[in-house]
Every structure is written in structure tokens, then in C-alpha cells.
Motif scaffolding. Structure first.
Motif, PDB file in Angstrom:
ATOM      1  N   TYR A 117       0.851  -1.182   0.000  1.00 39.34           N
ATOM      2  CA  TYR A 117       0.000   0.000   0.000  1.00 39.34           C
ATOM      3  C   TYR A 117       0.887   1.233   0.000  1.00 39.34           C
ATOM      4  N   ALA A 118       0.446   2.289  -0.654  1.00 36.45           N
ATOM      5  CA  ALA A 118       1.197   3.537  -0.680  1.00 36.45           C
ATOM      6  C   ALA A 118       0.228   4.704  -0.491  1.00 36.45           C
ATOM      7  N   LYS A 119       0.726   5.742   0.144  1.00 35.06           N
ATOM      8  CA  LYS A 119      -0.082   6.913   0.428  1.00 35.06           C
ATOM      9  C   LYS A 119       0.818   8.143   0.406  1.00 35.06           C
ATOM     10  N   ALA A 120       0.311   9.256  -0.140  1.00 27.90           N
ATOM     11  CA  ALA A 120       1.085  10.496  -0.210  1.00 27.90           C
ATOM     12  C   ALA A 120       0.503  11.552   0.714  1.00 27.90           C
ATOM     13  N   HIS A 121       1.372  12.425   1.200  1.00 30.85           N
ATOM     14  CA  HIS A 121       0.976  13.614   1.951  1.00 30.85           C
ATOM     15  C   HIS A 121       1.432  14.802   1.114  1.00 30.85           C
ATOM     16  N   THR A 122       0.486  15.631   0.681  1.00 35.23           N
ATOM     17  CA  THR A 122       0.815  16.792  -0.137  1.00 35.23           C
ATOM     18  C   THR A 122       0.539  18.081   0.625  1.00 35.23           C
ATOM     19  N   ARG A 123       1.296  19.120   0.288  1.00 34.64           N
ATOM     20  CA  ARG A 123       1.181  20.407   0.967  1.00 34.64           C
ATOM     21  C   ARG A 123      -0.226  20.971   0.855  1.00 34.64           C
ATOM     22  N   ASN A 124      -0.736  21.486   1.944  1.00 31.98           N
ATOM     23  CA  ASN A 124      -2.058  22.114   2.043  1.00 31.98           C
ATOM     24  C   ASN A 124      -3.210  21.165   1.728  1.00 31.98           C
ATOM     25  N   HIS A 125      -2.937  19.892   1.665  1.00 29.92           N
ATOM     26  CA  HIS A 125      -3.982  18.907   1.388  1.00 29.92           C
ATOM     27  C   HIS A 125      -3.952  17.784   2.423  1.00 29.92           C
ATOM     28  N   GLY A 126      -2.768  17.431   2.890  1.00 26.39           N
ATOM     29  CA  GLY A 126      -2.619  16.372   3.871  1.00 26.39           C
ATOM     30  C   GLY A 126      -2.493  15.001   3.232  1.00 26.39           C
ATOM     31  N   TRP A 127      -2.760  13.968   4.038  1.00 28.03           N
ATOM     32  CA  TRP A 127      -2.673  12.584   3.564  1.00 28.03           C
ATOM     33  C   TRP A 127      -3.816  12.291   2.603  1.00 28.03           C
ATOM     34  N   ASP A 128      -3.519  11.522   1.558  1.00 28.33           N
ATOM     35  CA  ASP A 128      -4.571  11.027   0.663  1.00 28.33           C
ATOM     36  C   ASP A 128      -5.638  10.350   1.505  1.00 28.33           C
ATOM     37  N   LYS A 129      -6.880  10.474   1.100  1.00 30.87           N
ATOM     38  CA  LYS A 129      -7.962   9.829   1.849  1.00 30.87           C
ATOM     39  C   LYS A 129      -7.891   8.314   1.741  1.00 30.87           C
ATOM     40  N   ASN A 130      -7.464   7.826   0.602  1.00 32.65           N
ATOM     41  CA  ASN A 130      -7.385   6.380   0.381  1.00 32.65           C
ATOM     42  C   ASN A 130      -5.961   5.978   0.063  1.00 32.65           C
ATOM     43  N   GLU A 131      -5.592   4.790   0.516  1.00 32.03           N
ATOM     44  CA  GLU A 131      -4.307   4.230   0.141  1.00 32.03           C
ATOM     45  C   GLU A 131      -4.434   3.576  -1.227  1.00 32.03           C
ATOM     46  N   THR A 132      -3.361   3.600  -1.985  1.00 29.15           N
ATOM     47  CA  THR A 132      -3.304   2.910  -3.253  1.00 29.15           C
ATOM     48  C   THR A 132      -2.719   1.534  -2.993  1.00 29.15           C
ATOM     49  N   CYS A 133      -3.402   0.497  -3.448  1.00 36.07           N
ATOM     50  CA  CYS A 133      -2.967  -0.875  -3.224  1.00 36.07           C
ATOM     51  C   CYS A 133      -2.497  -1.477  -4.537  1.00 36.07           C
ATOM     52  N   ALA A 134      -1.427  -2.245  -4.491  1.00 35.09           N
ATOM     53  CA  ALA A 134      -0.928  -2.930  -5.681  1.00 35.09           C
ATOM     54  C   ALA A 134      -0.450  -4.323  -5.295  1.00 35.09           C
ATOM     55  N   ASN A 135      -0.596  -5.245  -6.221  1.00 33.78           N
ATOM     56  CA  ASN A 135      -0.139  -6.626  -6.045  1.00 33.78           C
ATOM     57  C   ASN A 135       1.003  -6.906  -6.993  1.00 33.78           C
ATOM     58  N   GLY A 136       1.977  -7.659  -6.513  1.00 32.71           N
ATOM     59  CA  GLY A 136       3.030  -8.187  -7.373  1.00 32.71           C
ATOM     60  C   GLY A 136       3.611  -7.211  -8.354  1.00 32.71           C
ATOM     61  N   GLU A 137       3.285  -7.378  -9.614  1.00 29.14           N
ATOM     62  CA  GLU A 137       3.905  -6.592 -10.674  1.00 29.14           C
ATOM     63  C   GLU A 137       3.167  -5.297 -11.003  1.00 29.14           C
ATOM     64  N   GLN A 138       2.214  -4.891 -10.208  1.00 28.04           N
ATOM     65  CA  GLN A 138       1.487  -3.654 -10.468  1.00 28.04           C
ATOM     66  C   GLN A 138       2.277  -2.441  -9.975  1.00 28.04           C
ATOM     67  N   VAL A 139       1.956  -1.290 -10.555  1.00 21.68           N
ATOM     68  CA  VAL A 139       2.559  -0.025 -10.156  1.00 21.68           C
ATOM     69  C   VAL A 139       1.510   0.783  -9.406  1.00 21.68           C
ATOM     70  N   ALA A 140       1.871   1.308  -8.243  1.00 19.99           N
ATOM     71  CA  ALA A 140       0.991   2.187  -7.474  1.00 19.99           C
ATOM     72  C   ALA A 140       1.417   3.628  -7.731  1.00 19.99           C
ATOM     73  N   THR A 141       0.465   4.496  -8.029  1.00 23.73           N
ATOM     74  CA  THR A 141       0.738   5.911  -8.244  1.00 23.73           C
ATOM     75  C   THR A 141       0.103   6.715  -7.124  1.00 23.73           C
ATOM     76  N   VAL A 142       0.893   7.572  -6.473  1.00 24.99           N
ATOM     77  CA  VAL A 142       0.401   8.416  -5.392  1.00 24.99           C
ATOM     78  C   VAL A 142       0.824   9.861  -5.643  1.00 24.99           C
ATOM     79  N   GLY A 143       0.084  10.800  -5.047  1.00 26.47           N
ATOM     80  CA  GLY A 143       0.358  12.217  -5.245  1.00 26.47           C
ATOM     81  C   GLY A 143      -0.523  12.766  -6.344  1.00 26.47           C
ATOM     82  N   THR A 144      -0.152  13.926  -6.863  1.00 26.75           N
ATOM     83  CA  THR A 144      -0.954  14.578  -7.901  1.00 26.75           C
ATOM     84  C   THR A 144      -0.062  15.064  -9.034  1.00 26.75           C
ATOM     85  N   THR A 145      -0.650  15.235 -10.190  1.00 25.75           N
ATOM     86  CA  THR A 145       0.036  15.866 -11.316  1.00 25.75           C
ATOM     87  C   THR A 145      -0.849  16.997 -11.825  1.00 25.75           C
TER      88      THR A 145
END
Length: 145
Positions: A55-83
Motif C-alpha cells: 500500500y502507498a499513500k502520499a501527503h501533499t502540501r495544504n492537502h494532507g494525507w490522501d484519503k485512500n491508500e493505493t494498493c498494488a499486487n506483485g507486478e502492479q505499479v501504485a501511483t500516489v500524489g498529484t500531477t
């Protein structure tokens, strides 16, 4: 992503003013992001192999921790944060939910106006952070052992 390995972690950053970096940084041998350029990491892609689910989770300025964690299995890629939202990351948390319970996460970060901080092996959770100091994550490296 790359070919499967028995146990490994790779990470790639979306950097302010640059976008997604082309290269992945793997197994604490290299970092992703920039050093000495005052450019914040805004998002991360994380890939972990051989350790089960994570599981991965990001904390961004003026927003705090993501509400949900991103979950990935095995060969999957988890993306956290914003663009595209100009929200610098101040922290990332990676939690391993392994089959054996023996894998350990660690890493280091390069912090705006602070420099490099090592985050020693903390078991199945690693937090690379600057929370409460209004400092950007500028570079990170994540490893699994």
C-alpha cells in the motif's frame, strides 16, 4: 516496468517543471527526483516485486494525507500524489503486506533546505517525510530487503 525479480523496489517521480522522469530508481541504489534544483516531487510511481501486496499513500502540501491508500499486487505499479495541481509532496508511506512477514522497507529522502535523510529499516512500513516543516520531498529512494 522491468522484468520480475525475486525481491525488489523501484520508484519514479513526477517532478515540478519536468513531469515524469524517464528512469526508475531501484533498490536504494539510485534516487528519483532532483537534488539541488529546488524542484518538488508531486507524484510517485512505486513498484515492488516479490513481497506480496503493498500500500502507498502520499501527503501533499495544504492537502494532507490522501484519503485512500493505493494498493498494488506483485507486478502492479501504485501511483500516489498529484500531477498538474502544483501540490508538492511532503511525505510518502509504503506498507508491505507480505506472504512471509520478513520483508523490510527502508529508504532515504532529500529534503528542501535540509539535505539527505536516511530512514532506516522500520519493518513492513517506511515513511519518508517532512510533515509539519513545509519542506518538499525533492528526491527519494525506496528499498526492500
Amino acid at each position: 516496468m522491468q522484468a520480475s525479480v525475486a525481491l525488489g523496489a523501484c520508484v519514479r517521480a513526477h517532478v515540478a517543471g519536468y513531469g515524469w522522469q524517464k528512469e526508475w530508481a531501484c533498490n536504494n541504489l539510485h534516487h528519483t527526483g532532483t537534488v539541488g534544483q529546488n524542484r518538488a516531487i508531486e507524484a510517485l510511481q512505486i513498484w515492488i516485486s516479490g513481497a506480496g501486496r503493498f500500500y502507498a499513500k502520499a501527503h501533499t502540501r495544504n492537502h494532507g494525507w490522501d484519503k485512500n491508500e493505493t494498493c498494488a499486487n506483485g507486478e502492479q505499479v501504485a501511483t500516489v500524489g498529484t500531477t498538474g495541481m502544483a501540490r508538492p509532496m511532503e511525505a510518502v508511506r509504503v506498507t508491505i503486506q507480505s506472504n512471509t512477514g520478513t520483508e523490510r522497507a527502508d529508504g532515504w529522502s532529500h529534503i528542501q533546505e535540509t539535505g539527505r535523510l536516511y530512514h532506516p529499516t522500520m519493518g513492513q512500513e517506511a515513511i519518508l517525510d517532512t510533515i509539519g516543516r513545509a519542506r518538499n520531498l525533492e528526491a527519494v529512494s525506496i528499498g526492500i530487503s
